[in-house]
Design a protein around this motif. Structure first.
Motif, PDB file in Angstrom:
ATOM      1  N   SER A 112       0.828  -1.212   0.000  1.00 13.77           N
ATOM      2  CA  SER A 112       0.000   0.000   0.000  1.00 13.77           C
ATOM      3  C   SER A 112       0.856   1.253   0.000  1.00 13.77           C
ATOM      4  O   SER A 112       0.608   2.202  -0.752  1.00 13.77           O
ATOM      5  CB  SER A 112      -0.924   0.016   1.228  1.00 13.77           C
TER       6      SER A 112
ATOM      7  N   ARG B   2       2.449   1.758  -3.396  1.00  8.77           N
ATOM      8  CA  ARG B   2       1.482   2.276  -4.363  1.00  8.77           C
ATOM      9  C   ARG B   2       1.209   3.758  -4.124  1.00  8.77           C
ATOM     10  O   ARG B   2       1.086   4.540  -5.082  1.00  8.77           O
ATOM     11  CB  ARG B   2       0.173   1.489  -4.264  1.00  8.77           C
TER      12      ARG B   2
ATOM     13  N   HIS C  34     -12.517  -7.115  -6.620  1.00 13.20           N
ATOM     14  CA  HIS C  34     -12.235  -6.009  -5.722  1.00 13.20           C
ATOM     15  C   HIS C  34     -10.763  -5.607  -5.732  1.00 13.20           C
ATOM     16  O   HIS C  34     -10.375  -4.637  -5.095  1.00 13.20           O
ATOM     17  CB  HIS C  34     -12.601  -6.380  -4.284  1.00 13.20           C
ATOM     18  N   GLY C  35      -9.930  -6.378  -6.420  1.00 15.20           N
ATOM     19  CA  GLY C  35      -8.501  -6.128  -6.384  1.00 15.20           C
ATOM     20  C   GLY C  35      -8.088  -4.883  -7.138  1.00 15.20           C
ATOM     21  O   GLY C  35      -8.714  -4.490  -8.129  1.00 15.20           O
ATOM     22  N   ALA C  36      -7.002  -4.261  -6.685  1.00 10.00           N
ATOM     23  CA  ALA C  36      -6.506  -3.050  -7.334  1.00 10.00           C
ATOM     24  C   ALA C  36      -5.534  -3.364  -8.464  1.00 10.00           C
ATOM     25  O   ALA C  36      -5.346  -2.534  -9.355  1.00 10.00           O
ATOM     26  CB  ALA C  36      -5.830  -2.140  -6.310  1.00 10.00           C
TER      27      ALA C  36
ATOM     28  N   PHE D 198      -4.100   4.126  -0.394  1.00 13.40           N
ATOM     29  CA  PHE D 198      -4.274   2.795   0.155  1.00 13.40           C
ATOM     30  C   PHE D 198      -3.856   2.807   1.624  1.00 13.40           C
ATOM     31  O   PHE D 198      -2.795   3.328   1.959  1.00 13.40           O
ATOM     32  CB  PHE D 198      -3.427   1.788  -0.620  1.00 13.40           C
TER      33      PHE D 198
ATOM     34  N   ASP E  64      -7.154  -3.459  -0.814  1.00 13.05           N
ATOM     35  CA  ASP E  64      -7.934  -3.116  -1.999  1.00 13.05           C
ATOM     36  C   ASP E  64      -9.383  -2.824  -1.633  1.00 13.05           C
ATOM     37  O   ASP E  64     -10.009  -1.924  -2.185  1.00 13.05           O
ATOM     38  CB  ASP E  64      -7.917  -4.272  -3.008  1.00 13.05           C
ATOM     39  N   TYR E  65      -9.904  -3.589  -0.678  1.00 14.11           N
ATOM     40  CA  TYR E  65     -11.310  -3.433  -0.291  1.00 14.11           C
ATOM     41  C   TYR E  65     -11.559  -2.078   0.346  1.00 14.11           C
ATOM     42  O   TYR E  65     -12.665  -1.548   0.291  1.00 14.11           O
ATOM     43  CB  TYR E  65     -11.705  -4.534   0.686  1.00 14.11           C
TER      44      TYR E  65
ATOM     45  N   MET F  31     -11.283   0.425  -3.234  1.00 15.60           N
ATOM     46  CA  MET F  31     -11.893   0.284  -4.549  1.00 15.60           C
ATOM     47  C   MET F  31     -13.337   0.765  -4.611  1.00 15.60           C
ATOM     48  O   MET F  31     -13.752   1.394  -5.591  1.00 15.60           O
ATOM     49  CB  MET F  31     -11.794  -1.164  -5.025  1.00 15.60           C
TER      50      MET F  31
ATOM     51  N   GLY G  82      -6.785  -9.200  -1.820  1.00 11.97           N
ATOM     52  CA  GLY G  82      -8.075  -8.940  -2.419  1.00 11.97           C
ATOM     53  C   GLY G  82      -8.327  -9.832  -3.613  1.00 11.97           C
ATOM     54  O   GLY G  82      -9.453  -9.981  -4.049  1.00 11.97           O
TER      55      GLY G  82
END
Length: 326
Positions: A74, A77, A161-163, A178, A186-187, A190, A233
């Motif tokens: 996270s 990212r 749900h994944g990024a 994130f 991700d949850y 997103m 995710g």
């Protein structure tokens, strides 16, 4: 004079993936759409991945490298998001691959339809290179509004749900980050990201190749140990994991959210972190509307898209309530 095509920023968090990193980068370099920049965020790798990032940047001037202490996927990212220069960005995991026409198709349809995001299925592979795959370079995506996109995400109807593998207009994503230090991150993001979109392109066929490491299993990749680099995710879905709700990982890192395994017979579900990464549980129960922050009249600070967490919760509550009524 032909108008310059929009720049796409590809963000790749890197942590101890030396055997796979060059393949990942080459899949970006092989894009039929060439107006991109590649941001490699080395998250404190110890296996030579950081040095390889630097070598790749010397070979290709479109690659930019950022080195940082280990903080998890996270955090990496988020660093990449702050450094983007493109009109759009794409999230790619460093051991996975993007198919050669993906960026071209995303840009073409988002520009033509004024869409804010593009989503595509992923295809798993466990060999050194994907075998026997086909690529449709002329897919016809479905153009959805935010409510229908979120409904399909919630019910796992062709949208995950994944990024990893998501394509977004940068100005629409805005200041979303994130959450650091949790799994299933991700949850936590997103739904909030989709809530900011007016229109979303949903492609029917895979354009993202998801690598299952040779000698590993899905559950072993469920959490990439203490590094915080998880694709939880996607790798082992907390919505439907085999042992019931995955509230936290084996390492004890809190999860961003879960839904009871037997969703067909549950009147409610829980989604944590929706309220902006506070770490508190946000109960969303169709059968008990008093648990919904919107029903309680609770107020929260709106995000950049003007959506408060209680408004987002209300949307998800309505979607789930509609599912339960069928």
């Amino acid at each position: 004079m032909e108008e310059r095509k929009p720049l796409v920023s590809v963000i790749v968090p890197v942590y101890n993936v030396y055997p796979y990193l060059r393949d990942c980068v080459q899949s970006v370099q092989a894009q039929s759409y060439q107006n991109w920049e590649l941001l490699l965020v080395d998250d404190g790798s110890t296996d030579g991945s950081g040095e390889l990032c630097d070598e790749l940047a010397v070979e290709d001037g479109r690659i930019r490298v950022f080195h940082k202490p280990n903080g998890g996927q996270s955090d990496a990212r988020n660093v990449g998001l702050k450094q983007t220069q493109g009109k759009y960005f794409y999230l790619l995991d460093s051991d996975d691959l993007i198919r050669s026409t993906a960026l071209a198709q995303f840009v073409e349809h988002c520009e033509a339809d004024g869409a804010d995001a593009a989503l595509t299925p992923l295809e798993m592979f466990s060999t050194e290179q994907p075998e026997g795959r086909t690529e449709n370079s002329h897919q016809i995506p479905e153009l959805l509004n935010r409510e229908e996109t979120m409904r399909r995400m919630l019910l796992h109807q062709g949208i995950g749900h994944g990024a990893g593998g998501v394509f977004f207009r940068r100005e629409v994503w805005g200041d979303l980050q994130f959450p650091v230090g949790i799994l299933y991150e991700d949850y936590a993001v997103m739904y909030r990201a989709i809530a900011r979109c007016a229109k979303v392109e949903v492609f029917p066929e895979p354009m993202y190749d998801y690598r299952i490491h040779t000698g590993s299993t899905m559950e072993e990749r469920h959490c990439r140990e203490e590094s915080g680099h998880s694709g939880c995710g996607r790798r082992r879905d907390p919505l439907y994991c085999g042992n019931g709700p995955c509230a936290e990982s084996r390492s004890g890192i809190p999860a961003a959210g879960y839904i009871p395994e037997d969703t067909e017979r549950h009147s409610g579900w829980r989604f944590c972190q929706l309220s902006g990464g506070s770490g508190t549980d946000l109960p969303l129960c169709a059968g008990t509307p008093g648990a919904c922050p919107a029903a309680l009249g609770q107020k929260s600070r709106p995000d950049q898209g003007g959506n408060t967490s209680d408004q987002q919760a209300a949307v998800l509550c309505r979607l789930w309530a509609g599912r339960m009524e069928k």
